[in-house]
Motif scaffolding. Structure first.
Motif, PDB file in Angstrom:
ATOM      1  N   GLY A 152       0.771  -1.238   0.000  1.00  0.00           N
ATOM      2  CA  GLY A 152       0.000   0.000   0.000  1.00  0.00           C
ATOM      3  C   GLY A 152       0.804   1.292   0.000  1.00  0.00           C
ATOM      4  N   LEU A 153       1.959   1.310  -0.635  1.00  0.00           N
ATOM      5  CA  LEU A 153       2.778   2.526  -0.706  1.00  0.00           C
ATOM      6  C   LEU A 153       1.972   3.678  -1.300  1.00  0.00           C
ATOM      7  N   ILE A 154       2.018   4.831  -0.636  1.00  0.00           N
ATOM      8  CA  ILE A 154       1.333   6.027  -1.112  1.00  0.00           C
ATOM      9  C   ILE A 154       2.343   7.049  -1.620  1.00  0.00           C
ATOM     10  N   GLU A 155       3.393   7.277  -0.829  1.00  0.00           N
ATOM     11  CA  GLU A 155       4.315   8.362  -1.150  1.00  0.00           C
ATOM     12  C   GLU A 155       5.663   8.127  -0.474  1.00  0.00           C
ATOM     13  N   VAL A 156       6.738   8.652  -1.100  1.00  0.00           N
ATOM     14  CA  VAL A 156       8.087   8.542  -0.548  1.00  0.00           C
ATOM     15  C   VAL A 156       8.783   9.890  -0.651  1.00  0.00           C
ATOM     16  N   ALA A 157       9.488  10.284   0.409  1.00  0.00           N
ATOM     17  CA  ALA A 157      10.371  11.452   0.388  1.00  0.00           C
ATOM     18  C   ALA A 157      11.726  10.986   0.898  1.00  0.00           C
ATOM     19  N   ARG A 158      12.797  11.307   0.139  1.00  0.00           N
ATOM     20  CA  ARG A 158      14.143  10.863   0.510  1.00  0.00           C
ATOM     21  C   ARG A 158      15.079  12.057   0.631  1.00  0.00           C
ATOM     22  N   THR A 159      16.028  11.945   1.554  1.00  0.00           N
ATOM     23  CA  THR A 159      16.958  13.044   1.790  1.00  0.00           C
ATOM     24  C   THR A 159      18.072  13.112   0.764  1.00  0.00           C
ATOM     25  N   GLY A 160      18.441  12.015   0.190  1.00  0.00           N
ATOM     26  CA  GLY A 160      19.684  11.952  -0.578  1.00  0.00           C
ATOM     27  C   GLY A 160      20.767  11.451   0.362  1.00  0.00           C
ATOM     28  N   ILE A 161      21.900  11.129  -0.209  1.00  0.00           N
ATOM     29  CA  ILE A 161      22.974  10.498   0.552  1.00  0.00           C
ATOM     30  C   ILE A 161      23.825  11.532   1.272  1.00  0.00           C
ATOM     31  N   VAL A 162      24.162  11.231   2.519  1.00  0.00           N
ATOM     32  CA  VAL A 162      25.198  11.954   3.237  1.00  0.00           C
ATOM     33  C   VAL A 162      26.312  10.947   3.485  1.00  0.00           C
ATOM     34  N   ALA A 163      27.551  11.420   3.448  1.00  0.00           N
ATOM     35  CA  ALA A 163      28.675  10.504   3.581  1.00  0.00           C
ATOM     36  C   ALA A 163      29.833  11.175   4.288  1.00  0.00           C
ATOM     37  N   ILE A 164      30.648  10.354   4.941  1.00  0.00           N
ATOM     38  CA  ILE A 164      31.836  10.845   5.634  1.00  0.00           C
ATOM     39  C   ILE A 164      32.873   9.733   5.625  1.00  0.00           C
ATOM     40  N   SER A 165      34.148  10.117   5.546  1.00  0.00           N
ATOM     41  CA  SER A 165      35.210   9.119   5.510  1.00  0.00           C
ATOM     42  C   SER A 165      35.358   8.469   6.879  1.00  0.00           C
ATOM     43  N   ARG A 166      35.856   7.240   6.887  1.00  0.00           N
ATOM     44  CA  ARG A 166      36.092   6.526   8.143  1.00  0.00           C
ATOM     45  C   ARG A 166      37.452   6.918   8.697  1.00  0.00           C
ATOM     46  N   GLY A 167      37.661   6.647   9.955  1.00  0.00           N
ATOM     47  CA  GLY A 167      38.948   6.908  10.574  1.00  0.00           C
ATOM     48  C   GLY A 167      39.033   8.281  11.199  1.00  0.00           C
ATOM     49  N   LYS A 168      40.210   8.585  11.751  1.00  0.00           N
ATOM     50  CA  LYS A 168      40.355   9.834  12.510  1.00  0.00           C
ATOM     51  C   LYS A 168      40.667  11.042  11.648  1.00  0.00           C
ATOM     52  N   GLU A 169      40.978  10.834  10.380  1.00  0.00           N
ATOM     53  CA  GLU A 169      41.318  11.951   9.477  1.00  0.00           C
ATOM     54  C   GLU A 169      40.065  12.544   8.848  1.00  0.00           C
ATOM     55  N   ALA A 170      40.068  13.854   8.654  1.00  0.00           N
ATOM     56  CA  ALA A 170      38.985  14.515   7.940  1.00  0.00           C
ATOM     57  C   ALA A 170      39.201  14.330   6.448  1.00  0.00           C
ATOM     58  N   ALA A 171      38.130  14.210   5.708  1.00  0.00           N
ATOM     59  CA  ALA A 171      38.242  14.024   4.257  1.00  0.00           C
ATOM     60  C   ALA A 171      38.832  15.248   3.601  1.00  0.00           C
TER      61      ALA A 171
END
Length: 171
Positions: A152-171
């Motif tokens: 019975g799906l009526i409607e879907v709203a999606r944010t889109g992908i958010v991502a971040i690298s693993r580990g202690k370093e910033a991307a």
């Protein structure tokens, strides 16, 4: 003479930019002008003083085209840094979806059962519908939505992908 066609691969880019009017339009225009498709796009402020934003872009391209995209993004003045998280290595990607499902009787019971299996949370309920909140990878969201179509799906709203690298370093 046969020309070898390069394989397109999915890439997740993290673009750190000045938080200023028009930057998103400039980046989208760069993709549009060159015929590149944006599969997912999210933007958020990431600094305390509201001066810096992270734009996460998911696109599919060959390695050569991806190099061109990154080089062109890096040339835009308000862009501080472009990181291809896919090429960088291990990273975490998540998406959120709100999924509205209608139904009564067995369909309603099945929707609740499937939501439990997929760890979807009921965020709204009426006597004839539910709105579920589900988070996870794109495949998980796609599968959940597909299963909800059957009940019975009526409607879907999606944010889109958010991502971040693993580990202690910033991307």
């Amino acid at each position: 003479m046969h020309i070898k066609e390069e394989t397109k691969e999915r890439h997740t880019l993290s673009v750190i930019v000045d938080n200023e009017p028009g930057i998103l339009a400039r980046i989208a225009g760069l993709f549009t002008a060159r015929g590149y498709n944006i599969e997912s796009l999210t933007v958020t402020d990431i600094s305390e003083d509201d001066l810096i934003s992270r734009i996460t872009i998911v696109t599919s391209a060959s390695a050569d085209v991806m190099d061109q995209i990154i080089a062109q993004l890096e040339r835009l003045v308000p862009v501080h840094k472009v990181v291809d998280l896919t090429a960088l290595g291990p990273h975490v990607e998540r998406e959120l979806a709100l999924v509205k499902v209608g139904g009564t009787g067995d369909h309603r019971i099945e929707a609740l059962r499937l939501a439990d299996v997929y760890r979807a949370r009921v965020v709204d309920a009426t006597t004839s519908s539910f709105i579920f909140e589900v988070t996870g990878g794109t495949e998980k969201i796609d599968t959940f939505v597909s299963l909800m179509r059957e009940v019975g799906l009526i409607e879907v709203a999606r944010t889109g992908i958010v991502a971040i690298s693993r580990g202690k370093e910033a991307a």
